[in-house]
Design a protein around this motif. Structure first.
Motif, PDB file in Angstrom:
ATOM      1  N   GLY A  73       0.794  -1.231   0.000  1.00 56.29           N
ATOM      2  CA  GLY A  73       0.000   0.000   0.000  1.00 56.29           C
ATOM      3  C   GLY A  73       0.820   1.270   0.000  1.00 56.29           C
ATOM      4  N   ILE A  84       7.377  -3.301   3.263  1.00 54.09           N
ATOM      5  CA  ILE A  84       8.085  -2.683   4.375  1.00 54.09           C
ATOM      6  C   ILE A  84       7.365  -2.970   5.687  1.00 54.09           C
ATOM      7  CG2 ILE A  84       8.633  -0.456   5.446  1.00 54.09           C
ATOM      8  CD1 ILE A  84       9.234   0.574   2.608  1.00 54.09           C
ATOM      9  N   VAL A  86       3.830  -4.456   7.931  1.00 54.11           N
ATOM     10  CA  VAL A  86       2.786  -5.459   7.918  1.00 54.11           C
ATOM     11  C   VAL A  86       1.545  -4.887   7.231  1.00 54.11           C
ATOM     12  CG1 VAL A  86       1.440  -6.993   9.358  1.00 54.11           C
ATOM     13  CG2 VAL A  86       3.586  -6.067  10.217  1.00 54.11           C
ATOM     14  N   ALA A  87       1.003  -5.619   6.285  1.00 53.78           N
ATOM     15  CA  ALA A  87      -0.276  -5.212   5.695  1.00 53.78           C
ATOM     16  C   ALA A  87      -1.294  -6.260   6.095  1.00 53.78           C
ATOM     17  CB  ALA A  87      -0.177  -5.148   4.181  1.00 53.78           C
ATOM     18  N   TYR A  88      -2.433  -5.821   6.558  1.00 51.24           N
ATOM     19  CA  TYR A  88      -3.462  -6.764   6.950  1.00 51.24           C
ATOM     20  C   TYR A  88      -4.510  -6.845   5.858  1.00 51.24           C
ATOM     21  CZ  TYR A  88      -1.310  -6.462  11.505  1.00 51.24           C
ATOM     22  OH  TYR A  88      -0.408  -6.517  12.533  1.00 51.24           O
ATOM     23  N   ARG A 111      11.213  -6.829  13.016  1.00 51.75           N
ATOM     24  CA  ARG A 111      10.301  -6.441  14.099  1.00 51.75           C
ATOM     25  C   ARG A 111       8.853  -6.351  13.606  1.00 51.75           C
ATOM     26  NH1 ARG A 111      11.359  -0.043  14.757  1.00 51.75           N
ATOM     27  NH2 ARG A 111      11.304   0.420  12.568  1.00 51.75           N
ATOM     28  N   ASN A 422      10.641   6.416  24.075  1.00 47.64           N
ATOM     29  CA  ASN A 422       9.410   5.622  24.104  1.00 47.64           C
ATOM     30  C   ASN A 422       9.344   4.571  22.999  1.00 47.64           C
ATOM     31  OD1 ASN A 422       8.416   6.986  26.332  1.00 47.64           O
ATOM     32  ND2 ASN A 422       7.480   8.578  25.067  1.00 47.64           N
TER      33      ASN A 422
ATOM     34  N   VAL B 141      -3.622   1.593   2.270  1.00 42.62           N
ATOM     35  CA  VAL B 141      -2.715   2.286   3.193  1.00 42.62           C
ATOM     36  C   VAL B 141      -3.206   2.105   4.627  1.00 42.62           C
ATOM     37  CG1 VAL B 141      -1.698   4.476   3.872  1.00 42.62           C
ATOM     38  CG2 VAL B 141      -1.965   3.925   1.466  1.00 42.62           C
ATOM     39  N   ALA B 143      -4.515  -0.440   5.595  1.00 39.50           N
ATOM     40  CA  ALA B 143      -4.154  -1.831   5.927  1.00 39.50           C
ATOM     41  C   ALA B 143      -2.815  -1.914   6.647  1.00 39.50           C
ATOM     42  CB  ALA B 143      -4.106  -2.681   4.656  1.00 39.50           C
ATOM     43  N   LYS B 144      -2.053  -0.816   6.609  1.00 41.80           N
ATOM     44  CA  LYS B 144      -0.729  -0.801   7.243  1.00 41.80           C
ATOM     45  C   LYS B 144      -0.780  -0.169   8.624  1.00 41.80           C
ATOM     46  CE  LYS B 144       1.425  -2.121   3.554  1.00 41.80           C
ATOM     47  NZ  LYS B 144       2.592  -2.901   3.265  1.00 41.80           N
ATOM     48  N   ARG B 146      -1.421   0.625  12.553  1.00 45.07           N
ATOM     49  CA  ARG B 146      -1.450  -0.088  13.827  1.00 45.07           C
ATOM     50  C   ARG B 146      -2.734   0.255  14.575  1.00 45.07           C
ATOM     51  NH1 ARG B 146       2.595  -2.255  11.908  1.00 45.07           N
ATOM     52  NH2 ARG B 146       4.685  -2.069  12.757  1.00 45.07           N
ATOM     53  N   TRP B 157       2.337  10.999  10.463  1.00 39.85           N
ATOM     54  CA  TRP B 157       2.434   9.542  10.564  1.00 39.85           C
ATOM     55  C   TRP B 157       3.668   9.115   9.795  1.00 39.85           C
ATOM     56  CZ3 TRP B 157       0.391   5.717   6.622  1.00 39.85           C
ATOM     57  CH2 TRP B 157       0.322   4.411   7.129  1.00 39.85           C
ATOM     58  N   PRO B 159       5.010   5.952   8.261  1.00 38.33           N
ATOM     59  CA  PRO B 159       4.651   4.538   8.040  1.00 38.33           C
ATOM     60  C   PRO B 159       5.855   3.611   8.009  1.00 38.33           C
ATOM     61  CG  PRO B 159       4.402   5.797   6.008  1.00 38.33           C
ATOM     62  CD  PRO B 159       4.718   6.786   7.086  1.00 38.33           C
ATOM     63  N   LYS B 160       7.064   4.149   7.741  1.00 37.10           N
ATOM     64  CA  LYS B 160       8.222   3.258   7.663  1.00 37.10           C
ATOM     65  C   LYS B 160       8.810   2.982   9.030  1.00 37.10           C
ATOM     66  CE  LYS B 160      11.063   3.605   3.949  1.00 37.10           C
ATOM     67  NZ  LYS B 160      11.807   4.273   2.852  1.00 37.10           N
ATOM     68  N   ASN B 161       8.315   3.695  10.032  1.00 35.41           N
ATOM     69  CA  ASN B 161       8.931   3.575  11.342  1.00 35.41           C
ATOM     70  C   ASN B 161       7.864   3.453  12.434  1.00 35.41           C
ATOM     71  OD1 ASN B 161      11.107   3.449  13.018  1.00 35.41           O
ATOM     72  ND2 ASN B 161      11.226   5.674  13.292  1.00 35.41           N
ATOM     73  N   GLN B 162       6.927   2.514  12.250  1.00 34.76           N
ATOM     74  CA  GLN B 162       5.855   2.372  13.232  1.00 34.76           C
ATOM     75  C   GLN B 162       6.322   1.504  14.394  1.00 34.76           C
ATOM     76  OE1 GLN B 162       1.736   2.304  11.769  1.00 34.76           O
ATOM     77  NE2 GLN B 162       2.570   1.333   9.952  1.00 34.76           N
ATOM     78  N   ARG B 163       5.735   1.752  15.561  1.00 35.15           N
ATOM     79  CA  ARG B 163       6.083   0.934  16.727  1.00 35.15           C
ATOM     80  C   ARG B 163       5.604  -0.502  16.509  1.00 35.15           C
ATOM     81  NH1 ARG B 163       4.360   4.986  21.748  1.00 35.15           N
ATOM     82  NH2 ARG B 163       6.050   6.455  21.371  1.00 35.15           N
ATOM     83  N   LEU B 174       3.875   8.764  25.410  1.00 41.21           N
ATOM     84  CA  LEU B 174       4.072   9.952  24.574  1.00 41.21           C
ATOM     85  C   LEU B 174       4.942  10.958  25.300  1.00 41.21           C
ATOM     86  CD1 LEU B 174       0.352  10.673  23.554  1.00 41.21           C
ATOM     87  CD2 LEU B 174       2.093   9.606  22.118  1.00 41.21           C
ATOM     88  N   GLU B 178       3.136  15.215  21.535  1.00 37.05           N
ATOM     89  CA  GLU B 178       2.883  14.084  20.648  1.00 37.05           C
ATOM     90  C   GLU B 178       1.477  13.561  20.886  1.00 37.05           C
ATOM     91  OE1 GLU B 178       7.538  12.585  20.570  1.00 37.05           O
ATOM     92  OE2 GLU B 178       6.092  11.568  21.869  1.00 37.05           O
ATOM     93  N   GLU B 292      -2.285   7.817   1.381  1.00 34.93           N
ATOM     94  CA  GLU B 292      -1.004   7.833   2.087  1.00 34.93           C
ATOM     95  C   GLU B 292      -0.564   9.277   2.358  1.00 34.93           C
ATOM     96  OE1 GLU B 292       2.086   5.599   0.153  1.00 34.93           O
ATOM     97  OE2 GLU B 292       3.643   6.324   1.507  1.00 34.93           O
ATOM     98  N   ASP B 293      -0.709  10.143   1.343  1.00 36.72           N
ATOM     99  CA  ASP B 293      -0.284  11.537   1.508  1.00 36.72           C
ATOM    100  C   ASP B 293      -1.131  12.237   2.563  1.00 36.72           C
ATOM    101  OD1 ASP B 293       1.639  11.128  -0.374  1.00 36.72           O
ATOM    102  OD2 ASP B 293       0.434  11.893  -2.041  1.00 36.72           O
TER     103      ASP B 293
END
Lengths: 446, 300
Positions: A73, A84, A86-88, A111, A422, B141, B143-144, B146, B157, B159-163, B174, B178, B292-293
């Motif tokens: 996506g 890159i 997880v896609a659900y 991860r 965090n 998007v 779908a990615k 969390r 956001w 997206p390449k660096n999500q927890r 936070l 944030e 995404e944008d």
């Protein structure tokens, strides 16, 4: 009039279960293509999605539809042709509902693979038939074993590129079976397929007369998912104290309940419970739910318990039954997956989130690191780097009440958080406790 | 023998309730985004299940584009009143007037203008968490996303660096400024939402059911005739029997021809549908990366 396609449409009362699975493998093993194929052949792709795929095929794909574009996506994923994050994806057949976590293959995103795999009932590891078992396949399989995912499918993909060779299939299978006994996985199935052409994905392939097993979807629909939930030993981590301050309904003026999700076992009205860490014994007066009180409730239901005594209990406390008692200690041993670019070292302090409480911990020892090539533990490494799996000891500021991960996933797991940034830096699986809680008072006696 | 089995809706329900209570336990000033649409109607019922008999611990927040369907706003106000919940409305109109949002000439939708309006509301009330009804099956998007989606000081956001999100252990920590967006319905599909509405006997705005409406044919869709963008002489206009599947801006929400007059009819219709829900939203078709944008910039 339309005719319903799914039984769920006409009879919402029929219990349909959900199979959660994830796909993992190395870059270019064809994970996203496999999911695209599953969705496409099970008719879960809608016309507008297909039209969008065709549009991008005309522009970028030399007219070839790229099934991976269904799940990739993010722009960066489509540009690089990799997954890159997880896609659900969701689809249903008349037999089951499915939640797919398409997890990245690239080592730097391990991860995210852990994210996708932690809630899975089944894991699919893809192997490129040409290259066979590689380090990433071992790492992913080891992770599936560590996380105790009960079912594993080894999908040997791109079989068309090795001439549908049964010998090649058996060779890869033998290579896998050599290290499987070292991992704790109960059920493993090997399936030869071609995700790109759809062989043995939904339809049985004419190219594999030597393969007697089911196509992938058949297996996903029929695999027996025994309950992941532990019904022995009641565990109730308190999330929130439910105490109406200005209730619109006067009958709730004195209401005081504790809300949470049952993390293990069954609870019944009148049952005796121990509140931890207070160590006080009380009884369940009522199991309150929005839909009315119930006589019993079980894991993983969310309920509000009204207790007989007004005891000190708040978020982070845990109510447990009087049998199958949990362990307690400030010294913890765990297997972890390290997920941060800065390595784990002895003496570093983190915050540990376990059920609904967060406590400061210090790393007292790094016991071993798993060698992915041999799957042997290497004793006393200096550090655990990003994506390493290893064993550690921790010392916590307060005692934890917990179970071993093998006994209960929810009370046997934790995450480590780095104070300040965090960042979530590790996923941890607790070793079985060396001692269970000891009742101190007479009333505690069982 | 008694079977301790939960069906798929009960599973989704307990997962969502757990998430809502984690928010109540870990955040100081959360808000629940409520538009009156079908997803946020489910979200509100789940909040009742999570927190009753107490009052909801969060106010309801709605960003009104000024291009909403009037039926939706009526429903929103009525439902908030029934629940005795505090409803906060911030409008794109006011944000434009205050210079917080700048419209671009010719822009169809006010999706983009909702972003600065939402971020200003978050700042005004110092919300540290916004609970939304977004679902991963809506769009690839999404779908990615969390369950707990971290936003930096600028509402962005990454997206390449999500927890990582493991088991049901959510990291909600936070630093000042944030923000967290939390999506308890992440694992729900359009079908699950309607089945839940049926099971819980939830009321929904009338425009989800079949009705007669003047529509204009634009970019392959039937859009409701409205005063903001009246049909030109060359456009095809029809008086059709339609319903909406997803509700956005009145100017970009396509109507689908349908005779569904009950929730059961809608479930039957979705089971046979060959087009996705978002297929009727012109705002998502701008480009493959439109969502995404918007999300990176701070959209819901």
């Amino acid at each position: 009039m339309f005719t319903p396609l799914m039984p769920s449409a006409s009879s919402a009362t029929v219990p349909i279960d959900i199979l959660r699975f994830n796909t993992c493998g190395s870059v270019d093993d064809g994970k996203s293509t496999l999911i695209g194929r599953l969705l496409f052949d099970s008719k879960s792709i809608m016309e507008d999605q297909l039209a969008a795929l065709e549009r991008s095929a005309d522009i970028t794909g030399n007219g070839q539809i790229n099934l991976a574009n269904l799940t990739d996506g993010l722009r960066a994923e489509r540009e690089q042709g990799i997954t890159i994050d997880v896609a659900y994806r969701y689809f249903a057949t008349p037999r089951r509902k499915f939640i797919i976590a398409d997890t990245p293959g690239h080592i730097q995103y391990t991860r995210n693979m852990v994210t996708g795999a932690s809630s899975a009932n089944l894991s699919i590891v893809l192997i490129d038939a040409r290259t066979g078992v590689i380090e990433q396949s071992r790492r992913h399989t080891a992770l599936a074993g560590l996380l105790r995912i009960p079912h594993l499918v080894v999908a040997i993909n791109k079989m068309d590129l090795v001439g549908w060779s049964e010998a090649r299939f058996n060779e890869i299978r033998a290579e896998f079976e050599e290290f499987l006994p070292r991992l704790d996985i109960q059920d493993v199935k090997f399936i030869p397929l071609s995700a790109l052409n759809g062989d043995n994905v939904v339809e049985r392939s004419p190219h594999t007369p030597w393969y007697a097993g089911p196509p992938l979807l058949d297996h996903l629909e029929s695999v027996h998912i025994a309950s992941d939930w532990n019904l022995n030993g009641f565990r109730f981590p308190v999330q929130w104290v439910n105490r109406p301050h200005n209730p619109t309904n006067q009958t709730f003026h004195d209401f005081r309940g504790v809300s949470g999700q049952i993390a293990g076992g069954i609870v019944r009205t009148g049952q005796k419970l121990i509140a931890l860490p207070a160590g006080v014994v009380t009884n369940v007066r009522q199991i309150w739910t929005y839909d009315g009180p119930v006589a019993e409730a079980f894991c993983p239901q969310s309920v509000t318990l009204v207790l007989d005594h007004d005891i000190d209990i708040s978020r982070g406390s845990m109510l447990v039954g009087t049998d199958h008692l949990p362990g307690t200690s400030r010294n913890l041993q765990a297997e972890i997956c390290w997920m941060h670019p800065v390595a784990l070292r002895r003496g570093k302090k983190y915050l540990l989130k376990h059920t609904t409480q967060t406590v400061p911990v210090v790393v007292t020892e790094i016991l071993h690191k798993l060698n992915i090539a041999t799957l042997d533990p290497e004793p006393e490494p200096a550090e655990l780097a990003m994506n390493d799996l290893g064993g550690i000891r921790l010392h916590a500021a307060q005692p934890l009440y917990f179970d071993g991960y093998t006994t209960n996933r929810l009370t046997g797991s934790f995450i480590l958080i780095e104070p300040g940034t965090n960042a979530t830096v590790a996923a941890g699986l607790l070793a079985p406790p060396s001692e269970v809680i000891k009742p101190e008072f007479g009333d505690y006696a069982i | 023998m008694k079977s301790y089995h939960l069906d798929h809706l009960q599973h989704l329900e307990t997962e969502a309730i757990h998430i809502l209570r984690e928010v109540a336990g870990e955040f100081e000033r959360p808000a629940l985004l409520f538009s009156g649409g079908k997803d946020s109607i489910c979200l509100l019922r789940l909040a009742e299940k999570a927190f009753r008999p107490s009052d909801l611990p969060t106010p309801l927040l709605n960003i009104d584009t000024g291009h909403h369907f009037p039926e939706l706003n009526e429903f929103r106000d009525q439902r908030a009143q029934q629940l005795g919940a505090k409803l906060i409305i911030r409008t794109v109109e006011a944000a434009i007037a205050q210079g917080l949002a700048q419209p671009v000439p010719g822009e169809i939708s006010r999706n983009r203008l909702q972003i600065p309006t939402l971020l200003a509301a978050i700042e005004e009330f110092r919300f540290d968490c916004c609970i939304g009804g977004a679902r991963r099956d809506e769009e690839k998007v999404r779908a990615k996303e969390r369950f707990f989606s971290f936003r930096d000081r600028f509402g962005q956001w990454d997206p390449k660096n999500q927890r990582p999100e493991i088991w049901n252990l959510y990291n909600g920590r936070l630093n000042p400024g944030e923000n967290m967006r939390v999506f308890p319905l992440s694992n729900w599909t359009e079908m699950d939402v309607w089945e839940y509405i049926q099971r819980e006997q939830l009321a929904v705005p009338s425009i989800y059911f079949s009705h007669q409406r003047a529509c204009v044919r634009r970019s392959g869709q039937w859009l409701p005739v409205n005063q903001l963008t009246p049909p030109t002489a060359r456009e095809e206009v029809g008086n059709l029997v339609v319903r909406v599947r997803t509700i956005g801006d009145i100017m970009s929400t396509g109507c689908v021809e349908s005779t569904a007059t009950t929730v059961a009819d809608i479930i039957t219709e979705i089971a046979a549908a060959r087009i996705t829900e978002r297929g009727s939203r012109a705002d998502d078709k701008t480009s493959e990366a439109a969502m995404e944008d918007r999300k990176k910039a701070g959209y819901f």
